[in-house]
Enzyme design. Structure first.
Site, mmCIF file in Angstrom:
data_model
loop_
_atom_site.group_PDB
_atom_site.id
_atom_site.type_symbol
_atom_site.label_atom_id
_atom_site.label_comp_id
_atom_site.label_asym_id
_atom_site.label_seq_id
_atom_site.Cartn_x
_atom_site.Cartn_y
_atom_site.Cartn_z
ATOM 1 N N THR A 1 0.860 -1.188 0.000
ATOM 2 C CA THR A 1 0.000 0.000 0.000
ATOM 3 C C THR A 1 0.892 1.232 0.000
ATOM 4 O O THR A 1 2.071 1.148 0.349
ATOM 5 C CB THR A 1 -0.893 0.034 1.255
ATOM 6 O OG1 THR A 1 -0.016 0.047 2.397
ATOM 7 C CG2 THR A 1 -1.806 -1.166 1.350
ATOM 8 N N GLU B 1 -5.656 -3.696 -1.680
ATOM 9 C CA GLU B 1 -6.166 -4.874 -0.973
ATOM 10 C C GLU B 1 -7.206 -5.656 -1.780
ATOM 11 O O GLU B 1 -7.565 -6.770 -1.422
ATOM 12 C CB GLU B 1 -6.790 -4.454 0.374
ATOM 13 C CG GLU B 1 -5.774 -3.963 1.400
ATOM 14 C CD GLU B 1 -5.434 -2.481 1.300
ATOM 15 O OE1 GLU B 1 -5.693 -1.891 0.223
ATOM 16 O OE2 GLU B 1 -4.928 -1.908 2.275
ATOM 17 N N LYS C 1 -16.702 16.665 9.037
ATOM 18 C CA LYS C 1 -17.840 16.622 9.965
ATOM 19 C C LYS C 1 -18.123 18.045 10.424
ATOM 20 O O LYS C 1 -17.358 18.631 11.184
ATOM 21 C CB LYS C 1 -17.516 15.718 11.156
ATOM 22 C CG LYS C 1 -18.739 15.203 11.835
ATOM 23 C CD LYS C 1 -18.638 13.695 12.025
ATOM 24 C CE LYS C 1 -20.000 13.103 12.312
ATOM 25 N NZ LYS C 1 -19.967 11.889 13.059
ATOM 26 N N TRP D 1 -22.229 15.188 8.028
ATOM 27 C CA TRP D 1 -21.121 14.878 7.128
ATOM 28 C C TRP D 1 -21.218 15.665 5.833
ATOM 29 O O TRP D 1 -22.261 15.744 5.213
ATOM 30 C CB TRP D 1 -21.115 13.381 6.790
ATOM 31 C CG TRP D 1 -20.602 12.531 7.910
ATOM 32 C CD1 TRP D 1 -20.205 12.973 9.145
ATOM 33 C CD2 TRP D 1 -20.429 11.128 7.907
ATOM 34 N NE1 TRP D 1 -19.787 11.918 9.906
ATOM 35 C CE2 TRP D 1 -19.908 10.763 9.170
ATOM 36 C CE3 TRP D 1 -20.639 10.138 6.955
ATOM 37 C CZ2 TRP D 1 -19.607 9.453 9.507
ATOM 38 C CZ3 TRP D 1 -20.345 8.835 7.291
ATOM 39 C CH2 TRP D 1 -19.838 8.492 8.556
HETATM 40 P P1 AMP Z 1 -4.769 2.403 -3.408
HETATM 41 O O1 AMP Z 1 -4.734 1.161 -2.603
HETATM 42 O O2 AMP Z 1 -3.543 3.257 -3.225
HETATM 43 O O3 AMP Z 1 -5.051 2.171 -4.835
HETATM 44 O O4 AMP Z 1 -5.963 3.297 -2.864
HETATM 45 C C1 AMP Z 1 -7.271 2.803 -2.784
HETATM 46 C C2 AMP Z 1 -8.221 3.908 -2.425
HETATM 47 O O5 AMP Z 1 -8.391 4.809 -3.528
HETATM 48 C C3 AMP Z 1 -9.617 3.434 -2.129
HETATM 49 O O6 AMP Z 1 -9.736 2.918 -0.834
HETATM 50 C C4 AMP Z 1 -10.426 4.711 -2.326
HETATM 51 O O7 AMP Z 1 -10.337 5.569 -1.209
HETATM 52 C C5 AMP Z 1 -9.701 5.372 -3.478
HETATM 53 N N1 AMP Z 1 -10.403 5.106 -4.744
HETATM 54 C C6 AMP Z 1 -10.152 4.145 -5.638
HETATM 55 N N2 AMP Z 1 -11.005 4.244 -6.683
HETATM 56 C C7 AMP Z 1 -11.819 5.286 -6.426
HETATM 57 C C8 AMP Z 1 -12.914 5.898 -7.138
HETATM 58 N N3 AMP Z 1 -13.329 5.485 -8.323
HETATM 59 N N4 AMP Z 1 -13.535 6.951 -6.539
HETATM 60 C C9 AMP Z 1 -13.123 7.419 -5.343
HETATM 61 N N5 AMP Z 1 -12.090 6.895 -4.646
HETATM 62 C C10 AMP Z 1 -11.447 5.836 -5.182
#
Ligand code: AMP
Length: 542
Positions: free
Chosen positions: A188, A333, A440, A445
């Site tokens: 991550t 994940e 918040k 929200w």
């Molecule tokens: P990563 O593991 O670095 O790819 O980050 C994943 C996170 O990116 C997710 O938990 C979301 O918060 C955000 N994310 C991924 N796709 C989207 C989307 N289409 N719209 C909004 N947030 C997204």
């Protein structure tokens, strides 16, 4: 009593995807932009031969099944060969994000105990800077020929990939093993604390790759040319390097140049039909196309995710340029796309406004994945489109525990995503925010994503981000950070007036800050933690 099925037990292995494609689609092309410039073309049969040569070479270096091999590399054919050689031999392909802080990179190389590092010449200075802190690594291999090895200097004397594989046999007996064996390790981005490793199994990748080909997901087939802009160092480029082998699609790999002009040129010259990437990439591409009065001749579909795709961009791609946008959600994940907005035949009959609103949501789960939203007590909330809570996910390619973690990451069998979402009765999911980004205000929200989307709809806005700032009365209030389009004039009153017509009155941001650029992290997402550090102090009332 249950009866056992009486079918063969053949494991789902990554080597099987390569050998299938090499046999069935031997002449299909892989087009790849070299890091030093030119475009090269190889057939799938050649890619397979070179992957087998690399597997032999890694064995020659003394590596064993279970060992880890890292890559710090762009999307190119050598990286693709490594994907198959490493995992196919039962080793773990550890794809590293070169945009991580060097200290974090050292951390993950040591945590993964990588034995060999494959890197692009672009990252030679980075490699020289960290090499002496990575005691497990016994060979550093530059993904180039001897001629393009980076200039000598520094402690590391890299081997050239082409020299490494040159005299190796191009046959290799891929081992057979349990499909639950670890194949690819991806960490991550670690915005807080150390990055955490997710070890995808062969089974998870093969199932995911097969699903990604479905017409309502990426729709890959032998007739398509697919350009993954999304990096192979982050979540396996959303599984496209595997899915393309399942489908026999032509693969176009962009190398290091991801600006609008370079991507447009590649899409046109290579007749790309399908692409995938994060919204910032599509913003750059669109700006280039708009400024030059250009059109797409073959591009018909783009998958976008990683952060919310602004509706204004969806409209432009669909209505002006005839490129269908599919907006997906996933995370490290979830190994790739978990949900995707695709339109049914009935949806296509709807007015454009309604269609764009549908695509702006994150869509329905693909087969193999389930989602639900829960409140703070863990109680499942109704699928009514308005009850929002934490998004939980489970399925065949979702993490169970992080690499080397002693405890499961799951709660009652579900992975808590840290995203706040709603699910509509028809199953369409909408991401409202990250748990840590949601604002918040007075106990209610405010969705930073919805506000950003509304601001991005103003014609003078290039990029928008919203963070919560501390407020003496309301606890938190939204602050809007904006980047204007080049040459555009836009002032605070105008954008606040624009927003007041589009969102609830109490959502209108407290203040607006104009910036030249937003800080963007390693995976192309706006770094809100950075913005909060700089601008998230107590609202002064100024
Ligand atoms: P990563 O593991 O670095 O790819 O980050 C994943 C996170 O990116 C997710 O938990 C979301 O918060 C955000 N994310 C991924 N796709 C989207 C989307 N289409 N719209 C909004 N947030 C997204």
């Amino acid at each position: 009593m249950l009866k056992p099925g009486l079918m063969m037990d053949r494991p789902l292995l990554i080597s099987g995807l390569l050998e299938h494609s090499a046999a069935q689609n031997a002449t299909q092309e892989v087009v790849s932009r070299e890091t030093h410039g030119p475009t090269v073309r190889l057939s799938i049969a050649q890619i397979a031969r070179r992957a087998r040569q690399l597997a032999n070479a890694l064995r020659g270096l003394g590596l064993q099944p279970g060992d880890a091999v890292a890559s710090i590399a762009w999307n190119n054919h050598r990286h693709l060969e490594a994907y198959y050689a490493v995992s196919g031999s039962g080793m773990v392909m550890h794809t590293c994000n070169p945009r991580l802080h060097p200290e974090q990179l050292v951390y993950i190389l040591n945590h993964a105990e990588d034995r060999v590092v494959l890197f692009d010449s672009t990252f030679a200075p980075l490699v020289q800077a960290i090499a002496d802190k990575c005691p497990h690594v016994k060979a550093w291999v530059c993904l180039s020929d001897a001629e393009h090895l980076p200039a000598a200097g520094g402690a590391v004397k890299p081997l050239a990939y082409e020299d490494l594989i040159a005299h190796q046999p191009d046959t290799f007996d891929w081992p057979e093993f349990d499909e639950k064996t670890g194949a690819v390790l991806c960490y991550t981005s670690g915005t807080t604390g150390n990055p955490k490793g997710v070890l995808y199994s062969h089974r998870a990748i093969v199932l995911n790759a097969t699903t990604a080909c479905l017409p309502d997901v990426l729709g890959l087939s032998t007739r398509e040319s697919v350009l993954p802009v999304v990096p192979m160092f982050h979540i396996n480029a959303w599984c496209i390097p595997y899915a393309a082998m399942v489908a026999g699609a032509r693969i176009v790999l962009p190398g290091p140049r991801l600006d609008g002009a370079s991507l447009y040129e590649l899409m046109e010259s290579e007749k790309v039909t399908i692409s995938a990437g994060v919204p910032t990439i599509w913003m750059g591409l669109l700006q280039h196309v708009e400024q030059g009065g250009l059109r797409f001749s073959t591009m018909r579909l783009t998958a976008v995710g990683g952060s919310a795709m602004p509706r204004a961009l969806i409209e432009k791609f669909n209505d002006v340029y005839g490129v269908e946008v599919r907006h997906g959600w996933g995370m490290t994940e979830t190994a790739a796309i978990a949900t995707l907005s695709n339109l049914s035949a009935a949806d296509w009959e709807k007015p454009a406004e309604e269609r764009h609103a549908l695509v702006a949501r994150q869509g329905k789960v693909v087969s193999g994945i389930e989602i639900k939203v829960v409140d703070e007590m863990g109680t499942t909330l109704p699928r009514d489109g308005t009850s929002q809570g934490e998004l939980m996910v489970r399925g065949q390619w979702i993490v169970e525990r992080y690499y080397k973690a002693e405890r499961t990451a799951l709660v009652d069998g579900w992975f808590p995503t840290g995203d706040i979402a709603t699910i509509a009765p028809d199953g369409v999911m909408t991401i409202r925010d990250r748990t840590k980004d949601v604002i918040k205000s007075g106990g209610e929200w405010i969705s930073s994503i919805d506000l950003e989307n509304a601001a991005a709809g103003h014609p003078a806005v290039a990029q928008a981000a919203v963070i919560g700032i501390k407020h003496p009365k309301w606890d938190e209030r939204p602050l809007l950070l904006l980047v204007r389009k080049p040459g555009a004039a836009l002032e605070k009153d105008e954008i606040l007036g624009f927003l007041a017509e589009r969102v609830a009155k109490w959502w209108v941001p407290e203040d607006v800050v104009f910036l030249d650029a937003l800080p963007v992290g390693g995976t192309g997402k706006v770094q809100k933690n950075e913005l909060r550090k700089r601008y998230g102090g107590v609202f002064s009332g100024a």
